[in-house]
Design a protein around this motif. Structure first.
Motif, PDB file in Angstrom:
ATOM      1  N   ASP A  71      -6.419 -10.726   7.325  1.00  0.00           N
ATOM      2  CA  ASP A  71      -6.034 -10.564   5.920  1.00  0.00           C
ATOM      3  C   ASP A  71      -5.137 -11.718   5.484  1.00  0.00           C
ATOM      4  N   ARG A  72      -4.182 -12.076   6.305  1.00  0.00           N
ATOM      5  CA  ARG A  72      -3.282 -13.192   5.973  1.00  0.00           C
ATOM      6  C   ARG A  72      -4.057 -14.505   5.905  1.00  0.00           C
ATOM      7  N   TRP A  73      -4.958 -14.737   6.845  1.00  0.00           N
ATOM      8  CA  TRP A  73      -5.727 -15.982   6.849  1.00  0.00           C
ATOM      9  C   TRP A  73      -6.613 -16.081   5.607  1.00  0.00           C
ATOM     10  N   ILE A  74      -7.173 -14.961   5.189  1.00  0.00           N
ATOM     11  CA  ILE A  74      -8.011 -14.945   3.981  1.00  0.00           C
ATOM     12  C   ILE A  74      -7.167 -15.269   2.753  1.00  0.00           C
ATOM     13  N   LYS A  75      -5.970 -14.733   2.713  1.00  0.00           N
ATOM     14  CA  LYS A  75      -5.073 -15.051   1.597  1.00  0.00           C
ATOM     15  C   LYS A  75      -4.665 -16.516   1.633  1.00  0.00           C
ATOM     16  N   GLU A  76      -4.409 -17.041   2.822  1.00  0.00           N
ATOM     17  CA  GLU A  76      -4.046 -18.454   2.956  1.00  0.00           C
ATOM     18  C   GLU A  76      -5.173 -19.357   2.461  1.00  0.00           C
ATOM     19  N   ILE A  79      -9.595 -16.888  -0.387  1.00  0.00           N
ATOM     20  CA  ILE A  79     -10.998 -16.455  -0.464  1.00  0.00           C
ATOM     21  C   ILE A  79     -11.116 -14.938  -0.578  1.00  0.00           C
ATOM     22  N   SER A  80     -10.065 -14.294  -1.043  1.00  0.00           N
ATOM     23  CA  SER A  80     -10.099 -12.835  -1.170  1.00  0.00           C
ATOM     24  C   SER A  80     -11.250 -12.370  -2.045  1.00  0.00           C
ATOM     25  N   ALA A  81     -11.554 -13.137  -3.096  1.00  0.00           N
ATOM     26  CA  ALA A  81     -12.658 -12.753  -3.990  1.00  0.00           C
ATOM     27  C   ALA A  81     -14.002 -12.849  -3.269  1.00  0.00           C
ATOM     28  N   ILE A  82     -14.113 -13.764  -2.335  1.00  0.00           N
ATOM     29  CA  ILE A  82     -15.356 -13.941  -1.574  1.00  0.00           C
ATOM     30  C   ILE A  82     -15.435 -12.935  -0.435  1.00  0.00           C
ATOM     31  N   ALA A  83     -14.376 -12.854   0.345  1.00  0.00           N
ATOM     32  CA  ALA A  83     -14.370 -12.028   1.550  1.00  0.00           C
ATOM     33  C   ALA A  83     -14.149 -10.552   1.257  1.00  0.00           C
ATOM     34  N   GLY A  84     -13.488 -10.269   0.159  1.00  0.00           N
ATOM     35  CA  GLY A  84     -13.134  -8.888  -0.125  1.00  0.00           C
ATOM     36  C   GLY A  84     -11.910  -8.483   0.682  1.00  0.00           C
ATOM     37  N   THR A  85     -11.388  -7.353   0.371  1.00  0.00           N
ATOM     38  CA  THR A  85     -10.216  -6.850   1.070  1.00  0.00           C
ATOM     39  C   THR A  85     -10.640  -6.314   2.430  1.00  0.00           C
ATOM     40  N   LEU A 121     -15.630  -1.720   9.054  1.00  0.00           N
ATOM     41  CA  LEU A 121     -14.937  -2.891   9.593  1.00  0.00           C
ATOM     42  C   LEU A 121     -15.919  -3.886  10.188  1.00  0.00           C
ATOM     43  N   VAL A 122     -16.889  -3.403  10.953  1.00  0.00           N
ATOM     44  CA  VAL A 122     -17.902  -4.284  11.539  1.00  0.00           C
ATOM     45  C   VAL A 122     -18.730  -4.938  10.439  1.00  0.00           C
ATOM     46  N   GLN A 123     -19.105  -4.189   9.434  1.00  0.00           N
ATOM     47  CA  GLN A 123     -19.878  -4.763   8.329  1.00  0.00           C
ATOM     48  C   GLN A 123     -19.084  -5.848   7.616  1.00  0.00           C
ATOM     49  N   TRP A 124     -17.805  -5.604   7.400  1.00  0.00           N
ATOM     50  CA  TRP A 124     -16.953  -6.595   6.755  1.00  0.00           C
ATOM     51  C   TRP A 124     -16.859  -7.857   7.606  1.00  0.00           C
ATOM     52  N   LEU A 125     -16.693  -7.704   8.918  1.00  0.00           N
ATOM     53  CA  LEU A 125     -16.636  -8.868   9.813  1.00  0.00           C
ATOM     54  C   LEU A 125     -17.951  -9.641   9.814  1.00  0.00           C
ATOM     55  N   GLU A 126     -19.066  -8.931   9.796  1.00  0.00           N
ATOM     56  CA  GLU A 126     -20.372  -9.602   9.739  1.00  0.00           C
ATOM     57  C   GLU A 126     -20.512 -10.401   8.447  1.00  0.00           C
ATOM     58  N   LEU A 128     -18.059 -11.619   6.640  1.00  0.00           N
ATOM     59  CA  LEU A 128     -17.140 -12.744   6.741  1.00  0.00           C
ATOM     60  C   LEU A 128     -17.738 -13.849   7.613  1.00  0.00           C
ATOM     61  N   CYS A 129     -18.330 -13.484   8.735  1.00  0.00           N
ATOM     62  CA  CYS A 129     -18.945 -14.483   9.622  1.00  0.00           C
ATOM     63  C   CYS A 129     -20.122 -15.181   8.946  1.00  0.00           C
ATOM     64  N   ASN A 130     -20.874 -14.469   8.123  1.00  0.00           N
ATOM     65  CA  ASN A 130     -21.969 -15.108   7.381  1.00  0.00           C
ATOM     66  C   ASN A 130     -21.411 -16.150   6.404  1.00  0.00           C
ATOM     67  N   TRP A 131     -20.293 -15.840   5.764  1.00  0.00           N
ATOM     68  CA  TRP A 131     -19.658 -16.808   4.877  1.00  0.00           C
ATOM     69  C   TRP A 131     -19.152 -18.016   5.685  1.00  0.00           C
ATOM     70  N   ILE A 132     -18.536 -17.748   6.822  1.00  0.00           N
ATOM     71  CA  ILE A 132     -18.007 -18.808   7.669  1.00  0.00           C
ATOM     72  C   ILE A 132     -19.125 -19.763   8.094  1.00  0.00           C
ATOM     73  N   LYS A 133     -20.286 -19.222   8.447  1.00  0.00           N
ATOM     74  CA  LYS A 133     -21.430 -20.084   8.848  1.00  0.00           C
ATOM     75  C   LYS A 133     -21.724 -21.134   7.783  1.00  0.00           C
ATOM     76  N   GLY A 134     -21.663 -20.744   6.545  1.00  0.00           N
ATOM     77  CA  GLY A 134     -21.936 -21.660   5.448  1.00  0.00           C
ATOM     78  C   GLY A 134     -20.828 -22.688   5.228  1.00  0.00           C
ATOM     79  N   GLU A 135     -19.620 -22.369   5.661  1.00  0.00           N
ATOM     80  CA  GLU A 135     -18.480 -23.263   5.458  1.00  0.00           C
ATOM     81  C   GLU A 135     -18.253 -24.212   6.627  1.00  0.00           C
ATOM     82  N   ILE A 136     -18.660 -23.797   7.791  1.00  0.00           N
ATOM     83  CA  ILE A 136     -18.444 -24.629   8.984  1.00  0.00           C
ATOM     84  C   ILE A 136     -19.538 -25.669   9.039  1.00  0.00           C
TER      85      ILE A 136
END
Length: 136
Positions: A71-76, A79-85, A121-126, A128-136
């Motif tokens: 949560d802190r890393w997302i705020k940093e 990307i809260s609007a992208i990742a969601g809470t 929680l698992v769905q949220w992590l999945e 988030l990881c899909n978003w990360i794939k596009g950013e990395i």
């Protein structure tokens, strides 16, 4: 001492953990998914802030106290609007609602979560990881 993981190492760790999470099931898969997201987020954060390793992060609490606090890393990253809470969760045996930063401990120690909370929680992590794939 915190090991000086760099952008490319964190990116590789993201892909390694994500791939391994897809090869297993249950809490081991979830734990690896959590660590994949954590490594991916840190890699992106370092790159965006033009830093080489996590030891270059100027605010020590970001690593020492909030290293697992997605949560802190997302705020940093703003990307809260992208990742969601990040969803909170409860343990299967009851008790108070816990923040996402405690999820890796529950999975690491085989402490069962409320099944609906764990699925969210698992769905949220999945996601988030899909978003990360596009950013990395």
């Amino acid at each position: 001492m915190i090991l000086p993981a760099g952008v490319s190492e964190l990116r590789q760790a993201f892909h390694t953990h994500l791939g391994a999470s897809e090869q297993t099931k249950g809490i081991s898969s979830h734990l690896l998914l959590f660590y994949a997201a954590e490594c991916g987020i840190k890699s992106i954060w370092l790159r965006r802030n033009k830093l080489k390793t996590i030891n270059d992060i100027p605010e020590p609490t970001l690593i020492s106290q909030d290293g697992h606090n997605l949560d802190r890393w997302i705020k940093e990253l703003k990307i809260s609007a992208i990742a969601g809470t990040p969803p909170h969760f409860r343990l299967a045996r009851g008790g108070s609602t816990l923040d996402i930063e405690k999820a890796h401990q529950a999975w690491r120690y085989n402490i069962r979560m409320n099944p609906q909370d764990e699925a969210a929680l698992v769905q949220w992590l999945e996601n988030l990881c899909n978003w990360i794939k596009g950013e990395i």
